[in-house]
Structures are given as structure tokens and as C-alpha cells.
Design an enzyme around this catalytic site. Structure first.
Site, short mmCIF file in Angstrom:
data_model
loop_
_atom_site.label_atom_id
_atom_site.label_comp_id
_atom_site.label_asym_id
_atom_site.label_seq_id
_atom_site.Cartn_x
_atom_site.Cartn_y
_atom_site.Cartn_z
N ALA A 171 0.87 -1.17 0.00
CA ALA A 171 0.00 0.00 0.00
C ALA A 171 0.92 1.23 0.00
O ALA A 171 2.14 1.12 0.16
CB ALA A 171 -0.89 -0.01 1.24
N GLU A 202 7.28 3.03 -9.19
CA GLU A 202 5.93 3.27 -9.72
C GLU A 202 5.60 2.24 -10.81
O GLU A 202 5.02 2.55 -11.85
CB GLU A 202 5.78 4.70 -10.24
CG GLU A 202 6.11 5.78 -9.23
CD GLU A 202 5.21 5.79 -8.00
OE1 GLU A 202 4.12 5.18 -8.03
OE2 GLU A 202 5.60 6.41 -6.99
#
Length: 183
Positions: free
Chosen positions: A10, A82
Site C-alpha cells: 500500500a 511506480e
């Protein structure tokens, strides 16, 4: 034998910090790394991997057209921040890079978006990565955070919107499954 790694969590679990540490470790041993980040992530400036703790470094950027197998330089390790923004084809390119050229590839990213839907890059990383590792984070209630929620300017949870909306702590919170489903 080189592998494709996917290290996910997360938000705010230290993925970028871990990537920066791995890059440092390789370089400290005289090894060359190539660090990539998504061109659309401009929170700290385009082409920068930045930890919330402060450290940052310049990175090459990938967009939808970038071909990792064709364009990645010869290095000892490829690091991707990312990674949820990778396309399915790019994940296959990274997998091929690891197995054909023998270059370890370590990808860091989110598994799912603020609605609990998978990102394409993450889906393919979960399917193709040779090693999958979860970085842990804690929800405000004390349980393990596994999900992300998006909030508006007043802090109210959003339950619709585009999958990609770049932001940091002002836009996203990490939560456990129970808090994710709480109204």
C-alpha cells in the site's frame, strides 16, 4: 540466474526508500544500476525517485512507448519505481531482460488502486515475477495496511474517479481491508 522481482505494498510503506537503498548497495560495490520511474509521476519533478524521508535521485523515465528490452542500457541491475504504471508489454520486456540478458530487475509499486482494482502493470508483475515480496505498512487502526483510499480536498473518501490521479498524502491514505470497506 537473474530474476524479475515485484515488491509491492500500500502507499507509504517505503517502496521508494527501499529502491534507493538497493541502488546505493549496488553502486557501493562498484556495480552500475539504471533507475526508472513513470513519466506521469511528477510529484517531486519528472524523472526523480524521491523518498518521503528526503533522499532522492535522478531517474530515467518510462512512458507507454518505452521499450525496456530494446532501450535499457547494459547495467548490473534495473530498478523500476511506480511499476503499477507499466503496460503488460513492458512487464514482458522486463521479464525478458532478466531471463535473456541476465540482468536482475526489481520493480516497486502498488498492487491496486483506490477502488481495490488492479493496475495493469501490477497484474502482469504478479503473473510474471519470479519473486514477489510485500512491504508492510500499518493502518491507523493498527492492522496491516493492504489497500489505498483516495480523499478529496476536505478529507472525504472518494468512491469514483479515474484510476490514475497522481498525489501523495494529501490525496491518498493506506488502510487495512476492514477500514477499506467501512463507510
Amino acid at each position: 540466474m537473474a530474476k524479475l522481482y515485484f515488491r509491492y505494498s500500500a502507499m507509504n510503506a517505503g517502496k521508494s526508500t527501499a529502491l534507493l537503498q538497493v541502488a546505493h548497495n549496488y553502486e557501493e560495490q562498484g556495480q552500475q544500476v539504471c533507475v526508472y520511474t513513470a513519466a506521469i509521476d511528477h510529484r517531486y519533478g519528472t524523472g526523480k525517485v524521491t523518498s518521503r524521508l528526503g533522499p532522492q535521485r535522478a531517474a530515467a523515465v518510462f512512458d507507454a512507448e518505452f521499450d525496456f528490452f530494446r532501450d535499457a542500457p547494459q547495467v548490473n541491475c534495473v530498478l523500476v519505481d511506480e511499476a503499477q504504471f507499466l503496460s503488460a508489454q513492458q512487464v514482458r520486456q522486463l521479464h525478458r531482460l532478466a531471463h535473456v540478458r541476465g540482468v536482475p530487475v526489481i520493480c516497486y509499486g502498488l498492487r491496486s488502486d483506490f477502488l481495490g482494482e488492479p493496475f495493469q502493470g501490477s497484474t502482469y508483475l504478479l503473473a510474471l515475477a519470479d519473486t514477489i515480496e510485500e512491504l508492510k505498512n500499518i493502518c491507523t487502526c493498527g492492522k496491516k495496511a493492504t489497500m489505498n483510499i483516495r480523499v478529496d480536498a476536505s478529507g472525504k473518501r472518494m468512491k469514483s474517479g479515474a484510476q490514475i490521479d497522481i498525489g501523495g498524502n494529501e490525496r491518498y491514505h493506506h488502510v487495512c481491508g476492514r477500514c477499506f470497506y467501512a463507510d
